[in-house]
Every structure is written in structure tokens, then in C-alpha cells.
Design a protein around this motif. Structure first.
Motif, mmCIF file in Angstrom:
data_model
loop_
_atom_site.group_PDB
_atom_site.id
_atom_site.type_symbol
_atom_site.label_atom_id
_atom_site.label_comp_id
_atom_site.label_asym_id
_atom_site.label_seq_id
_atom_site.Cartn_x
_atom_site.Cartn_y
_atom_site.Cartn_z
ATOM 1 N N ARG A 91 -53.830 -11.793 15.791
ATOM 2 C CA ARG A 91 -54.321 -10.439 15.514
ATOM 3 C C ARG A 91 -55.798 -10.459 15.122
ATOM 4 O O ARG A 91 -56.571 -9.608 15.555
ATOM 5 N N LEU A 92 -56.183 -11.434 14.322
ATOM 6 C CA LEU A 92 -57.585 -11.544 13.917
ATOM 7 C C LEU A 92 -58.491 -11.780 15.129
ATOM 8 O O LEU A 92 -59.530 -11.139 15.274
ATOM 9 N N VAL A 93 -58.088 -12.697 15.996
ATOM 10 C CA VAL A 93 -58.924 -13.009 17.159
ATOM 11 C C VAL A 93 -58.971 -11.838 18.130
ATOM 12 O O VAL A 93 -60.033 -11.464 18.619
ATOM 13 N N ASP A 139 -69.316 -25.591 19.806
ATOM 14 C CA ASP A 139 -69.271 -25.697 18.342
ATOM 15 C C ASP A 139 -68.529 -24.517 17.724
ATOM 16 O O ASP A 139 -67.733 -24.684 16.800
ATOM 17 N N ALA A 140 -68.794 -23.315 18.234
ATOM 18 C CA ALA A 140 -68.140 -22.109 17.695
ATOM 19 C C ALA A 140 -66.639 -22.155 17.944
ATOM 20 O O ALA A 140 -65.845 -21.863 17.042
ATOM 21 N N LEU A 141 -66.244 -22.519 19.147
ATOM 22 C CA LEU A 141 -64.807 -22.588 19.454
ATOM 23 C C LEU A 141 -64.124 -23.700 18.669
ATOM 24 O O LEU A 141 -62.981 -23.535 18.221
ATOM 25 N N ALA A 142 -64.816 -24.816 18.463
ATOM 26 C CA ALA A 142 -64.250 -25.902 17.655
ATOM 27 C C ALA A 142 -64.036 -25.443 16.211
ATOM 28 O O ALA A 142 -63.031 -25.803 15.585
ATOM 29 N N ALA A 143 -64.950 -24.633 15.685
ATOM 30 C CA ALA A 143 -64.793 -24.113 14.317
ATOM 31 C C ALA A 143 -63.578 -23.189 14.233
ATOM 32 O O ALA A 143 -62.815 -23.232 13.255
ATOM 33 N N VAL A 144 -63.382 -22.368 15.255
ATOM 34 C CA VAL A 144 -62.201 -21.489 15.292
ATOM 35 C C VAL A 144 -60.933 -22.337 15.374
ATOM 36 O O VAL A 144 -59.974 -22.100 14.632
ATOM 37 N N ASP A 145 -60.939 -23.340 16.236
ATOM 38 C CA ASP A 145 -59.779 -24.239 16.363
ATOM 39 C C ASP A 145 -59.457 -24.926 15.034
ATOM 40 O O ASP A 145 -58.294 -24.976 14.612
ATOM 41 N N ARG A 146 -60.484 -25.451 14.370
ATOM 42 C CA ARG A 146 -60.278 -26.138 13.074
ATOM 43 C C ARG A 146 -59.711 -25.187 12.031
ATOM 44 O O ARG A 146 -58.809 -25.555 11.267
ATOM 45 N N ALA A 147 -60.224 -23.976 11.994
ATOM 46 C CA ALA A 147 -59.745 -22.996 11.015
ATOM 47 C C ALA A 147 -58.272 -22.696 11.243
ATOM 48 O O ALA A 147 -57.488 -22.630 10.287
ATOM 49 N N ALA A 180 -54.900 -24.567 21.857
ATOM 50 C CA ALA A 180 -54.086 -23.771 22.784
ATOM 51 C C ALA A 180 -53.910 -22.348 22.251
ATOM 52 O O ALA A 180 -53.968 -21.378 23.022
ATOM 53 N N LEU A 181 -53.718 -22.208 20.955
ATOM 54 C CA LEU A 181 -53.579 -20.888 20.351
ATOM 55 C C LEU A 181 -54.886 -20.107 20.469
ATOM 56 O O LEU A 181 -54.883 -18.910 20.792
ATOM 57 N N THR A 182 -56.018 -20.778 20.241
ATOM 58 C CA THR A 182 -57.323 -20.133 20.420
ATOM 59 C C THR A 182 -57.480 -19.668 21.865
ATOM 60 O O THR A 182 -57.892 -18.527 22.118
ATOM 61 N N ALA A 183 -57.172 -20.536 22.804
ATOM 62 C CA ALA A 183 -57.304 -20.190 24.229
ATOM 63 C C ALA A 183 -56.406 -19.011 24.589
ATOM 64 O O ALA A 183 -56.823 -18.101 25.316
ATOM 65 N N ALA A 184 -55.184 -19.011 24.071
ATOM 66 C CA ALA A 184 -54.269 -17.894 24.353
ATOM 67 C C ALA A 184 -54.799 -16.597 23.762
ATOM 68 O O ALA A 184 -54.773 -15.545 24.414
ATOM 69 N N ALA A 185 -55.304 -16.661 22.534
ATOM 70 C CA ALA A 185 -55.834 -15.458 21.887
ATOM 71 C C ALA A 185 -57.044 -14.921 22.642
ATOM 72 O O ALA A 185 -57.176 -13.706 22.851
ATOM 73 N N LEU A 186 -57.938 -15.818 23.068
ATOM 74 C CA LEU A 186 -59.100 -15.372 23.833
ATOM 75 C C LEU A 186 -58.679 -14.818 25.185
ATOM 76 O O LEU A 186 -59.276 -13.852 25.679
ATOM 77 N N GLY A 187 -57.649 -15.401 25.772
ATOM 78 C CA GLY A 187 -57.115 -14.872 27.029
ATOM 79 C C GLY A 187 -56.565 -13.466 26.854
ATOM 80 O O GLY A 187 -56.758 -12.596 27.711
ATOM 81 N N ILE A 188 -55.892 -13.238 25.741
ATOM 82 C CA ILE A 188 -55.374 -11.895 25.437
ATOM 83 C C ILE A 188 -56.543 -10.925 25.284
ATOM 84 O O ILE A 188 -56.508 -9.808 25.800
#
Length: 181
Positions: free
Chosen positions: A85-87, A115-123, A137-145
Motif C-alpha cells: 500500500r505504501l509503495v 541505490d534507491a531501489l536497494a534502499a527500498v528492498d532493504r527497508a 520480488a515484493l518491491t518489483a511486484a509493488a512497482l509493477g502494480i
């Protein structure tokens, strides 16, 4: 000693974030920048060096003002549904356009977005206590949504109401992830 600037550099960069985030780098001409930023062509070049120079400053501003706070919020996400929801509710237009348009052809942009995507992944990984590859994978799915938008829906992009909205899809994905664990 030169004349003082006749424009607010900070306002010009903010306007550039919106312009590049809405139309992409290649969709924005120098004439567009001059018109929308209220900056004379000579001032634009003197201050930012080039269109690319302004783009890099605008991208970095977007990452600092929009993506870094998102990563901070994600670090406190209690579950996958909240993270999604946040993404999907974040203003990530310039980041997404940079990933698909400029990163493949510009190493400096590629490094910034990586670097930005890695920070999102780490968080996400830290907040949810999940492995880095699952967080990516969750970051990629959220960005895909987020990219998917809301075709044919009356809810509007970014809405979390209704089954056709990105938030609805994100919640459905979160339920799927919860059931597969």
C-alpha cells in the motif's frame, strides 16, 4: 560579479521533477523546460549545465524527497499489505521513468536508481524479516502494480478503494503471499 539569478533554483528543480516525472526525459525539450520552469535558456545552461544536468539534479531531488521517505516508512511496515500500500500510493513517476528510459543508457542514472531501489528492498526486508531476494520480488511486484495503474476503473490511479485499484491488487497480492508462506 554577475547579476543575481532571476529565478528560484529550488522551485525550478521542483518543477523539473514534475515535468520529467510526467513526460520522461525524452518527452521534455529544452523549450519545454524554459516555458514550464520560467527560466531563460541562458540561465538554465549557466545554472544546470545542460538538460541532462538539470535532469540529474531533479532525479536526485525526487529520490531524496519522495523515495527516501518511502523507504523510511517501509522500514516500519508491519506486514506485506502495508508495504504494498505504501509503495502503490507513493509518487514514484520519475523513478519509474528513470528505470525504464534513462538507466539503460546512462550509467549515472542507473547507479542512482539502483541505490534507491536497494534502499527500498532493504527497508522491506528489515521490516518484514524476510530474505533480500523476497524483498526485491515484493518491491518489483509493488512497482509493477504502480505501473499497471488503473485501466478502466473509475477509482483513479493510486486509489486503494475498489477491486480494480492498485491498492486492491496490492492487497490481493499480499493475501497471496501470506497464504504461500
Amino acid at each position: 560579479m554577475g547579476r543575481p539569478r532571476a529565478f528560484d533554483e529550488d522551485e525550478a528543480v521542483r518543477a523539473a521533477v514534475g515535468l520529467f516525472g510526467g513526460r520522461a526525459y525524452d518527452g521534455v525539450s529544452v523549450d519545454d523546460l524554459v516555458t514550464h520552469l520560467g527560466v531563460h535558456r541562458n540561465s538554465l545552461y549557466k545554472t544546470f549545465g545542460s538538460k541532462r544536468g538539470l535532469y540529474l539534479i531533479a532525479l536526485r531531488r525526487h529520490l531524496a524527497d519522495d523515495v527516501r521517505p518511502l523507504a523510511d516508512a517501509l522500514a516500519a511496515a508491519p506486514d506485506a499489505a502495508t508495504a504494498l500500500r505504501l509503495v502503490t500510493s507513493a509518487d514514484l513517476g520519475l523513478l519509474l521513468l528513470a528505470v525504464v528510459e534513462r538507466a539503460p543508457v546512462d550509467e549515472e542514472v542507473a547507479a542512482e536508481v539502483a541505490d534507491a531501489l536497494a534502499a527500498v528492498d532493504r527497508a522491506i526486508a528489515d521490516a518484514l524479516g524476510i530474505p533480500a531476494d523476497l524483498a526485491a520480488a515484493l518491491t518489483a511486484a509493488a512497482l509493477g502494480i504502480l505501473l499497471r495503474g488503473n485501466p478502466g476503473s473509475t477509482d483513479g490511479p493510486g486509489s486503494t478503494d475498489g477491486p480494480g485499484s492498485p491498492g486492491g491488487v496490492g492487497s490481493a497480492l499480499a493475501r497471496l503471499l501470506d497464504h504461500s508462506g
